[in-house]
Write an enzyme that holds these catalytic residues in place. Sequence first.
Site, PDB file in Angstrom:
ATOM      1  N   ASP A   8      34.875 -97.579  65.475  1.00  0.00           N
ATOM      2  CA  ASP A   8      36.117 -97.136  65.794  1.00  0.00           C
ATOM      3  C   ASP A   8      37.214 -96.868  64.684  1.00  0.00           C
ATOM      4  O   ASP A   8      38.532 -97.450  64.595  1.00  0.00           O
ATOM      5  CB  ASP A   8      36.890 -98.250  66.641  1.00  0.00           C
ATOM      6  CG  ASP A   8      36.101 -98.427  68.068  1.00  0.00           C
ATOM      7  OD1 ASP A   8      34.901 -97.708  68.271  1.00  0.00           O
ATOM      8  OD2 ASP A   8      36.537 -99.335  68.979  1.00  0.00           O
ATOM      9  N   LYS A 109      32.749 -94.833  73.848  1.00  0.00           N
ATOM     10  CA  LYS A 109      32.672 -95.763  74.737  1.00  0.00           C
ATOM     11  C   LYS A 109      34.065 -96.238  75.241  1.00  0.00           C
ATOM     12  O   LYS A 109      34.935 -95.936  74.906  1.00  0.00           O
ATOM     13  CB  LYS A 109      32.093 -97.259  73.801  1.00  0.00           C
ATOM     14  CG  LYS A 109      33.138 -97.458  72.787  1.00  0.00           C
ATOM     15  CD  LYS A 109      32.528 -98.619  72.146  1.00  0.00           C
ATOM     16  CE  LYS A 109      33.535 -99.107  70.958  1.00  0.00           C
ATOM     17  NZ  LYS A 109      34.934 -99.583  71.300  1.00  0.00           N
ATOM     18  N   CYS A 154      35.675-105.147  68.599  1.00  0.00           N
ATOM     19  CA  CYS A 154      34.607-104.184  68.673  1.00  0.00           C
ATOM     20  C   CYS A 154      33.303-104.193  67.518  1.00  0.00           C
ATOM     21  O   CYS A 154      32.154-104.147  67.793  1.00  0.00           O
ATOM     22  CB  CYS A 154      35.142-102.727  68.818  1.00  0.00           C
ATOM     23  SG  CYS A 154      36.008-102.422  70.393  1.00  0.00           S
TER      24      CYS A 154
HETATM   25  C1  VGL Z   1      39.177-102.572  70.242  1.00  0.00           C
HETATM   26  C2  VGL Z   1      40.891-103.605  71.429  1.00  0.00           C
HETATM   27  C3  VGL Z   1      40.747-102.553  72.383  1.00  0.00           C
HETATM   28  C4  VGL Z   1      38.312-102.349  69.094  1.00  0.00           C
HETATM   29  C5  VGL Z   1      39.106-101.381  71.175  1.00  0.00           C
HETATM   30  O1  VGL Z   1      38.198-101.074  68.638  1.00  0.00           O
HETATM   31  O2  VGL Z   1      38.245-103.600  68.545  1.00  0.00           O
HETATM   32  N1  VGL Z   1      40.180-103.453  70.582  1.00  0.00           N
HETATM   33  N2  VGL Z   1      40.005-101.600  72.283  1.00  0.00           N
END
Ligand code: VGL
Length: 207
Positions: A8, A109, A154
Site C-alpha cells: 500500500d 484488496k 496492512c
Molecule cells: C490501511 C487502514 C485502512 C493500511 C488500509 O494500508 O494499513 N489502513 N485501509
Amino acid sequence: MKALILVDLQNDFCKDGALEVKNGDETISVANFLMNKFSQENSLILATKDWHPSSHKSFAINSNGTIGEVGTLNGVPQVWWPVHCVENTKGSEFHPDLNKDLISTIIYKGTNPEIDSYSGFFDNGRLNETTLNSILKDNKIDTLYILGLATDFCVKFTVLDALQLGYNVYLVEDGCRGVNLEADSSIKAIEEMKNCGATIVKSIDLF
Ligand code: VGL
Ligand code: ZN
C-alpha cells in the site's frame, strides 16, 4: 525463492493524503532501493493496493461511524476510516517517486464494500482470498520480504497471514511506518509479528 512485497505505498497514506501516515513518504526510497536489488537478482516483486469503491462501509461516512473509533461491520470489528484509496483516484495511485516499472504484479484488496481487507492475502473475515498466495506458489516462493504502509494495519496483517501460510517472513522495519491510533501501536505490531515468527531486519543489512 524469495519475493519482495510492497504494501500500500499509495498517495493517501503519504504526505497530505486522506489517511496520512506520519513520515509515510520515507518508505519510498527504501522500497526503491530493495526493488533495485531484487530485480538485479531476478527475484519477484509484488505490490498491494488498497482499492475501495466509494461506497465502502469501512468509511465512517458510509456507516454512521466516527473516524478512528471501532464498530462492527458484518460481524467483524472495524475501525472507521476517512474516505481513502478510492479506486481510480489520485489517492489510490502509487506515490509518484515509487519506481513502478519494477513491480511485476499488483494485488488489489478491499474491493468488496461490505468488508475491509488489511491483509494482502485475505479479507478481514477470511471469507475471500486474493491471488497473492497462488502467485507466490506458482513462482515457488517460500521467503518473503515485506515493507510498506501501515505497520499496524496492512503490513501487520499481511505478515501474520504469510506466517500462517507457512512462509519465512522478513519484515523490513525501516520501510514501514504506522497509523498509530495509540502512540505505541507500531511498536506493539512489530512485537506481535516477531512473536509470531517474523524476522525483523533493516534494508541496509540485507545486502
Ligand atoms: C490501511 C487502514 C485502512 C493500511 C488500509 O494500508 O494499513 N489502513 N485501509
Ligand atoms: Zn483501506
